[in-house]
Write an enzyme that holds these catalytic residues in place. Structure first.
Site, PDB file in Angstrom:
ATOM      1  N   ASN A  51       1.333  -1.416   0.215  1.00 12.79           N
ATOM      2  CA  ASN A  51       0.309  -0.338   0.261  1.00 12.79           C
ATOM      3  C   ASN A  51       1.265   0.983   0.193  1.00 12.79           C
ATOM      4  O   ASN A  51       1.805   1.654   1.052  1.00 12.79           O
ATOM      5  CB  ASN A  51      -0.779  -0.103   1.705  1.00 12.79           C
ATOM      6  CG  ASN A  51      -1.482   1.121   1.791  1.00 12.79           C
ATOM      7  OD1 ASN A  51      -1.354   2.333   1.273  1.00 12.79           O
ATOM      8  ND2 ASN A  51      -2.639   1.201   2.634  1.00 12.79           N
ATOM      9  N   THR A  52       1.395   1.435  -1.440  1.00 15.81           N
ATOM     10  CA  THR A  52       2.255   2.879  -0.709  1.00 15.81           C
ATOM     11  C   THR A  52       1.852   3.977  -0.802  1.00 15.81           C
ATOM     12  O   THR A  52       2.974   4.944  -0.065  1.00 15.81           O
ATOM     13  CB  THR A  52       2.357   2.884  -2.476  1.00 15.81           C
ATOM     14  OG1 THR A  52       1.162   3.456  -3.405  1.00 15.81           O
ATOM     15  CG2 THR A  52       3.045   1.919  -3.364  1.00 15.81           C
ATOM     16  N   ASP A  93      -6.741   5.064  -9.985  1.00 18.37           N
ATOM     17  CA  ASP A  93      -8.059   4.840  -9.812  1.00 18.37           C
ATOM     18  C   ASP A  93      -8.572   6.438  -9.391  1.00 18.37           C
ATOM     19  O   ASP A  93      -8.176   7.503  -8.392  1.00 18.37           O
ATOM     20  CB  ASP A  93      -8.307   3.947  -7.702  1.00 18.37           C
ATOM     21  CG  ASP A  93     -10.165   4.142  -8.208  1.00 18.37           C
ATOM     22  OD1 ASP A  93     -10.531   4.805  -8.567  1.00 18.37           O
ATOM     23  OD2 ASP A  93      -9.722   3.097  -7.258  1.00 18.37           O
ATOM     24  N   GLU A 122      -4.198  -1.244 -19.044  1.00 19.78           N
ATOM     25  CA  GLU A 122      -5.045  -0.023 -19.167  1.00 19.78           C
ATOM     26  C   GLU A 122      -5.087   0.955 -20.121  1.00 19.78           C
ATOM     27  O   GLU A 122      -5.868   1.421 -20.807  1.00 19.78           O
ATOM     28  CB  GLU A 122      -5.413   0.868 -17.725  1.00 19.78           C
ATOM     29  CG  GLU A 122      -5.599   1.497 -17.476  1.00 19.78           C
ATOM     30  CD  GLU A 122      -7.502   0.725 -17.215  1.00 19.78           C
ATOM     31  OE1 GLU A 122      -7.700  -0.259 -16.637  1.00 19.78           O
ATOM     32  OE2 GLU A 122      -8.769   1.370 -17.296  1.00 19.78           O
TER      33      GLU A 122
END
Lengths: 529, 280
Positions: B155-156, B178, B255
């Protein structure tokens, strides 16, 4: 039942011949100032005055009409409790934080009288607050992770929120958001699934949007922020090349101790003190040295050389805590005393450092030295470590002093150490005043607490001052004992239990675990197949 | 609903050296960065065992030195982890299925590249793919032989300083993050006023941060926040020409390819990390 003093602080007003010492105590929503020399109460203040609302309308109606059973408003809203109490370095002001996110500044006048100067509501509940050495700025950290600076004395002119280096983007962006009518940021091209496309069309069709976020109406600056919940904030200074450098040290629930430059360059992180494996709840600087002590959920206290971020040594607390009674949180059915259980028995009861501060003590040779005082949540004891032991790398000496009840706060009036205790039954004394002495020159680690009866007698005027303050075991526990909640429960975080939940912008609707595997449609492959 | 057990089974059925298939590793795209995901992370960057990720870059003791020689046996630091010949210099934050990582690795064979991803299955996919690629390609056939790329679950937003020391990185990629459209979720965005200070901490002066997204609002948000942060300055026009990695980032992420298929627009922004000003 009597409400213990959750916060205490000492103020020393300069006088012509001598200085005047006052003890400021916070008991629920009440502030009481005691003139220590005279042994009398100098002034009182309460948040209750602000909260009470009498409905005058009702009285008039009742006198005109026959007495009907009217549905009057229930008891006045619960007065907010004071959760933090600090004194400015020049001893002229005190600042309180109440659990309704209000920061109040008081001036302390001669005679120990309090003068309420201002009241400001922060966006989130502050968890740590300090007045900078310039006596003009307050820095406060909140549970959201942000550190703000405010002027101690707000100017009378209305809002012109100053743009700080870090805060500039925030206010600009929010202004633009307000000006432009709402437009969904998603477009047909960025939204890829059928259901989401329908939702987007519905959004486009919607007309009315209100921008709920209101900017703060007083001068403030966002200095820096963590993503995790902050637990403590300190301002430190160092002299480098004969110039003073200010730093802000912040600790969070995710085991970080961060060293940032002080304002105006607080966006620059100088370094971290990495090493904690559990939450950090308290920080303490050792005056006159480059040592920083941090404690929290780890079994040890960590002693750092903070300018370099290197760990000097660890100092074990868990061992010292073993075998001591732990005042549990269960209240018996008949409402009687809290249960006491030995720390060692219950695997739940781990270290939760609730207080770290320094206090002067007189060594066996009559000289003044400094000691570090450590308190752990719910443990009725005080741990004392002389600073000269902390400085060494190998020697481990710690004195554990039993107290009658768990300590809530500690302050020093000169060389007298006043401890506020969680004595809730009527008759139990809530304050003790003592002097720290080293009895034996050969045993450098051993420090004793000698009661100072003189001061205790003078503080007796506070007995009964808590009358009328509602005290209920469960509420008191919530008010005093929140540190243990910082411990992570590995994996699941239930929205109700998590302390950060109320301030957490990402709420229960998002998958809290984040590791749920769901059949995903890949519109590029599945559909075509 | 064909549940996880079947998928896990199919993942494990794969042969050694065979490429993993994405369809067995899919996971919900949105993870809450604020909750405690039962993540593992080192308490300090020096405690991180990079040898597990980059076995070719572990500092070894030459064979000729005898084992009982005190210098020779010291093969770790205080934390008992192996010393490395190189440190990670490029980080892809939110690397997803690793498109950028694997495209970049042969182009920068002398640099260690790390992907960071919060979703467990997706991280596993990238790790499996890296293993497969290493088996399939030797350093002769592909520069670096994919030995210089790896992926960790992290979790950066919270734990970046746990993995990287001050000024360690020369590049950070933030690809298609996101967007977190709702205003109350803006704090969860990967770029924010306060989080930019952490990026400034791990990136060395002169290093670069690359961002790309197909959501114009997010692009504007990221540009505003990086430009407003005194440690960053936007790189535009001429200075961007010749930046090899920029082209790779624009075309090689999963993406990015999806956006092209759907005919969307990609917004790119690059920022350079400035030197810290002197103390006032």
């Amino acid at each position: 039942m009597q409400h213990p003093f959750q916060c205490i602080a000492s103020v020393r007003l300069p006088g012509e011949a001598t200085s005047y010492d006052y003890l400021v105590t916070a008991c629920g929503p009440r502030l009481t100032v005691v003139d220590v020399a005279m042994g009398e109460i100098a002034s009182r203040w309460s948040t209750e005055r602000a909260a009470s609302t009498t409905s005058n309308g009702d009285d008039d109606e009742q006198s005109e009409r026959p007495k009907k059973k009217q549905k009057t408003s229930t008891a006045a809203p619960r007065a907010s409790n004071i959760i933090k109490l600090i004194v400015s370095p020049d001893q002229t002001h005190i600042v309180t934080v109440t659990d309704d996110k209000l920061i109040r500044v008081f001036g302390v006048k001669t005679g120990g009288l309090l003068d309420e100067l201002s009241q400001r509501c922060m966006p989130k509940r502050p968890c740590a607050i300090q007045i900078l050495p310039d006596n003009a700025t307050i820095i406060c950290g909140d549970k959201f992770g942000d550190v703000y600076s405010l002027p101690l004395l707000p100017s009378d002119s209305p809002v012109v929120t100053e743009q700080a280096s870090a805060g500039a983007a925030e206010s600009e962006v929010s202004k633009k958001e307000k000006e432009a009518a709402f437009k969904p940021s998603a477009t047909n091209l960025t939204v890829h699934t059928k259901r989401n496309r329908k939702a987007l069309e519905a959004q486009m069709a919607q007309k009315d949007f209100t921008n709920k976020k209101e900017p703060l109406k007083f001068e403030h600056k966002l200095l820096l922020g963590h993503v995790s919940m902050l637990t403590d904030v300190l301002y430190a200074t160092r002299e480098v090349e004969r110039k003073h450098r200010g730093y802000i040290i912040t600790a969070d629930r995710d085991e970080h101790v961060r060293i940032s430059r002080g304002p105006p360059q607080s966006h620059i992180i100088e370094g971290y003190c990495m090493g904690h494996t559990h939450f950090v709840s308290k920080l303490c600087l050792i005056p006159g040295t480059d040592m920083l002590v941090s404690g929290g959920g780890d079994d040890d206290l960590y002693v750092w050389d903070w300018p370099t971020g290197k760990l000097r040594r660890k100092y074990e607390i868990f061992g010292a805590m073993l075998g001591l009674p732990y005042v549990g949180d269960t209240v018996m059915n008949d409402g009687s005393t809290q249960q006491a259980a030995t720390v060692g028995d219950m695997s739940d009861h781990k270290v939760a450092v609730s207080g770290l501060c320094t206090a002067p003590f007189t060594n066996a040779k009559g000289q003044q030295e400094t000691a570090l005082l450590v308190t752990c949540e719910r443990v009725p004891a005080l741990f004392v470590i002389p600073v000269n032991r902390l400085q060494l790398v190998k020697k481990y000496e710690i004195t554990q002093i039993d107290l009658d009840y768990p300590p809530l706060d500690i302050t020093c009036i000169g060389d007298i150490v006043v401890i506020s205790l969680d004595g809730r039954k009527d008759g139990q004394y809530r304050l003790t005043a003592n002097k720290l002495v080293q009895p034996n020159a050969d045993d450098k680690g051993h420090v004793m607490l000698k009661p100072d009866e003189d001061t205790e007698a003078r503080l007796k005027c506070l007995v009964g001052s808590a009358e009328g303050v509602r005290a209920d075991d469960k509420e008191l526990d919530e008010l005093f004992y929140s540190v243990a909640n910082l411990r992570k429960r590995g994996g699941w975080v239930t929205p109700g239990e998590d302390v950060a939940a109320e301030d957490d912008p990402v709420d229960a609707e998002a998958d809290p675990n984040g590791t749920e595997i769901v059949e995903m449609e890949d519109d590029a492959t599945v559909r075509k197949a | 609903m064909a549940g996880p057990p079947n998928k896990r089974q199919k993942r494990d059925d794969k042969q050694e050296g065979q490429m993993p298939q994405k369809k067995f590793y899919r996971q919900r795209a949105h993870a809450n960065p604020f909750s405690d995901h039962d993540l593992t992370y080192p308490e300090t960057p020096e405690a991180m065992n990079w040898g597990d990720h980059y076995p070719s870059y572990v500092a070894t003791v030459p064979a000729a030195v005898p084992k009982d020689d005190p210098v020779a046996t010291e093969d770790g630091n205080d934390y008992g982890v192996p010393r490395m010949t190189k440190q990670v210099e490029v980080a892809d934050i939110g690397c997803g299925f690793g498109g950028l990582l694997f495209a970049l690795a042969p182009k920068m064979p002398e640099t260690l590249i790390l992907g960071l991803e919060i979703r467990t299955s997706v991280t596993e996919f990238v790790q499996e793919k890296a293993k497969a690629l290493r088996v399939q390609h030797s350093p002769e056939s592909v520069p670096g032989g994919y030995q210089n790329v790896s992926c960790i679950r992290a979790n950066t937003m919270k734990f970046l300083p746990n993995f990287f020391a001050k000024a360690q990185l020369s590049k950070i990629f933030l690809c298609f993050p996101d967007p977190h459209f709702k205003a109350r979720k803006h704090k969860a965005r990967i770029v924010s006023t306060t989080l930019n200070s952490e990026y400034a901490f791990v990136v060395r002066p002169g290093g670069r941060v690359y961002t790309i997204t197909d959501v114009e609002d997010l692009h504007r948000w990221m540009v505003e926040h990086f430009e407003a942060h005194p440690s960053f300055e936007r790189v535009e026009g001429e200075e961007l020409e010749g930046d090899e990695v920029l082209k790779v980032m624009t075309t090689e992420t999963e993406e990015g390819k999806k956006v092209e298929r759907n005919g969307g627009t990609k917004y790119v922004a690059v920022f350079t990390r400035l030197e810290d000003p002197p103390w006032p």
